[in-house]
Design a protein around this motif. Structure first.
Motif, PDB file in Angstrom:
ATOM      1  N   VAL A 108       2.667  24.034 -90.832  1.00 45.95           N
ATOM      2  CA  VAL A 108       1.510  23.752 -91.859  1.00 45.95           C
ATOM      3  C   VAL A 108       0.068  23.899 -91.163  1.00 45.95           C
ATOM      4  CG1 VAL A 108       0.680  21.862 -93.518  1.00 45.95           C
ATOM      5  CG2 VAL A 108       3.146  22.041 -93.169  1.00 45.95           C
ATOM      6  N   ARG A 109      -0.066  23.392 -90.104  1.00 40.91           N
ATOM      7  CA  ARG A 109      -1.517  23.426 -89.234  1.00 40.91           C
ATOM      8  C   ARG A 109      -1.577  24.825 -89.130  1.00 40.91           C
ATOM      9  NH1 ARG A 109      -2.162  24.160 -84.008  1.00 40.91           N
ATOM     10  NH2 ARG A 109      -4.264  23.785 -83.372  1.00 40.91           N
ATOM     11  N   GLU A 110      -0.564  25.762 -88.787  1.00 41.09           N
ATOM     12  CA  GLU A 110      -0.763  27.223 -88.800  1.00 41.09           C
ATOM     13  C   GLU A 110      -1.348  27.914 -90.112  1.00 41.09           C
ATOM     14  OE1 GLU A 110       2.305  28.759 -86.708  1.00 41.09           O
ATOM     15  OE2 GLU A 110       1.732  27.209 -84.756  1.00 41.09           O
ATOM     16  N   SER A 117     -11.357  30.665 -94.270  1.00 39.81           N
ATOM     17  CA  SER A 117     -12.192  31.722 -94.397  1.00 39.81           C
ATOM     18  C   SER A 117     -12.648  32.365 -92.854  1.00 39.81           C
ATOM     19  CB  SER A 117     -13.484  31.768 -95.231  1.00 39.81           C
ATOM     20  OG  SER A 117     -14.412  30.662 -94.756  1.00 39.81           O
ATOM     21  N   ASP A 118     -13.100  33.470 -92.611  1.00 39.62           N
ATOM     22  CA  ASP A 118     -13.492  33.630 -91.209  1.00 39.62           C
ATOM     23  C   ASP A 118     -14.832  32.812 -90.861  1.00 39.62           C
ATOM     24  OD1 ASP A 118     -11.675  35.608 -90.593  1.00 39.62           O
ATOM     25  OD2 ASP A 118     -13.174  37.353 -91.379  1.00 39.62           O
ATOM     26  N   ALA A 125     -14.951  27.548 -82.930  1.00 38.41           N
ATOM     27  CA  ALA A 125     -15.376  28.028 -81.550  1.00 38.41           C
ATOM     28  C   ALA A 125     -16.723  27.655 -81.389  1.00 38.41           C
ATOM     29  CB  ALA A 125     -15.322  29.597 -81.627  1.00 38.41           C
ATOM     30  N   TRP A 126     -17.659  27.020 -82.110  1.00 38.96           N
ATOM     31  CA  TRP A 126     -19.012  26.598 -81.830  1.00 38.96           C
ATOM     32  C   TRP A 126     -18.833  25.438 -80.770  1.00 38.96           C
ATOM     33  CZ3 TRP A 126     -21.246  25.480 -87.091  1.00 38.96           C
ATOM     34  CH2 TRP A 126     -21.567  26.768 -87.919  1.00 38.96           C
ATOM     35  N   GLN A 143     -15.090  36.184 -83.135  1.00 35.91           N
ATOM     36  CA  GLN A 143     -14.174  35.569 -84.070  1.00 35.91           C
ATOM     37  C   GLN A 143     -12.798  35.219 -83.594  1.00 35.91           C
ATOM     38  OE1 GLN A 143     -15.308  35.097 -87.401  1.00 35.91           O
ATOM     39  NE2 GLN A 143     -13.343  33.964 -87.706  1.00 35.91           N
ATOM     40  N   PRO A 144     -12.531  33.926 -83.806  1.00 33.85           N
ATOM     41  CA  PRO A 144     -11.093  33.518 -83.273  1.00 33.85           C
ATOM     42  C   PRO A 144     -10.101  34.441 -84.034  1.00 33.85           C
ATOM     43  CG  PRO A 144     -12.480  31.680 -84.079  1.00 33.85           C
ATOM     44  CD  PRO A 144     -12.928  32.802 -84.688  1.00 33.85           C
ATOM     45  N   ASP A 145      -8.780  34.296 -83.399  1.00 30.41           N
ATOM     46  CA  ASP A 145      -7.627  34.900 -84.020  1.00 30.41           C
ATOM     47  C   ASP A 145      -7.392  34.175 -85.441  1.00 30.41           C
ATOM     48  OD1 ASP A 145      -4.972  35.787 -84.583  1.00 30.41           O
ATOM     49  OD2 ASP A 145      -4.389  35.874 -82.617  1.00 30.41           O
ATOM     50  N   GLU A 146      -7.010  35.018 -86.468  1.00 30.52           N
ATOM     51  CA  GLU A 146      -6.720  34.388 -87.740  1.00 30.52           C
ATOM     52  C   GLU A 146      -5.494  33.903 -87.812  1.00 30.52           C
ATOM     53  OE1 GLU A 146      -5.797  38.165 -90.430  1.00 30.52           O
ATOM     54  OE2 GLU A 146      -7.862  37.788 -90.196  1.00 30.52           O
ATOM     55  N   ASN A 147      -4.522  34.179 -86.978  1.00 33.22           N
ATOM     56  CA  ASN A 147      -3.037  33.781 -86.988  1.00 33.22           C
ATOM     57  C   ASN A 147      -2.706  32.456 -86.095  1.00 33.22           C
ATOM     58  OD1 ASN A 147      -2.212  35.735 -88.910  1.00 33.22           O
ATOM     59  ND2 ASN A 147      -2.363  37.239 -87.387  1.00 33.22           N
TER      60      ASN A 147
END
Length: 193
Positions: A108-110, A117-118, A125-126, A143-147
């Motif tokens: 669920v977390r994933e 959104s991006d 990552a800030w 940009q972090p991995d969206e998955n």
């Protein structure tokens, strides 16, 4: 666990107020380590499937994580301007971080991360929240991995035990208190506004 009797009223309020972007935001109050209150606005991310638990996201580096670790209780205050109703919801907060042992809740977390959104994902990552202000470049990370969620991405599950629903339309106004007992049964009581 069955769906609580107050859920239909909240669903109706969300529907009636969906044209207003701010209707997805509510205030979450916790208690700081020194006993003083802490309140902030968070985004409603829906319910954990087939439960009454609210999904909220946060950064594990934020102050609210320590507050919740020390006292797992909080209260939500949610006001809907179009329908003129307020929900005050007290409950227990569960922290689902990268080390949480339940594999279903990790899933669920994933999926919650993947639904962001991006712009929402990149904030994780800030630099460290609450630390001295970094230079502007620190706020332009890759940009972090969206998955795959970053390790500091955290899902909070807010499990209501008491709901105070005030409907400000009508004369007199209507107010209902819902309280869950140890067996998970909700008591419903109409009270004076």
């Amino acid at each position: 666990m069955s769906i609580a009797p107050w859920r239909s009223f909240l669903a109706n309020a969300l529907k009636k107020n969906r044209s207003q972007a701010h209707s997805r935001y509510f205030q979450l109050a916790t208690v700081r380590n020194d006993g003083t209150p802490a309140n902030r606005t968070v985004v409603f991310r829906g319910f954990l499937e087939d439960t009454n638990k609210f999904k909220i996201i946060t950064d594990t580096r934020s102050e609210k994580i320590t507050e919740i670790q020390n006292r797992s209780w909080g209260e939500i205050c949610w006001y809907f301007t179009n329908s003129r109703e307020q929900f005050r919801i007290a409950g227990n907060i569960i922290i689902i971080d990268v080390n949480y042992q339940d594999s279903e809740l990790q899933t669920v977390r994933e999926s919650t991360w993947q639904d962001l959104s991006d712009n929402a994902r990149i904030q994780f990552a800030w630099p460290h929240p609450g630390a001295s202000r970094d230079n502007q470049e620190a706020f332009s990370p890759q940009q972090p991995d969206e998955n795959k969620p970053l390790d500091n991405f955290c899902l909070l599950l807010f499990e209501p035990v008491k709901v105070d629903h005030l409907r400000l339309r009508g004369e007199p106004q209507n107010r209902t208190i819902y309280e869950r007992d140890e067996m998970g049964v909700w008591d419903v009581k109409e009270v004076n506004p």
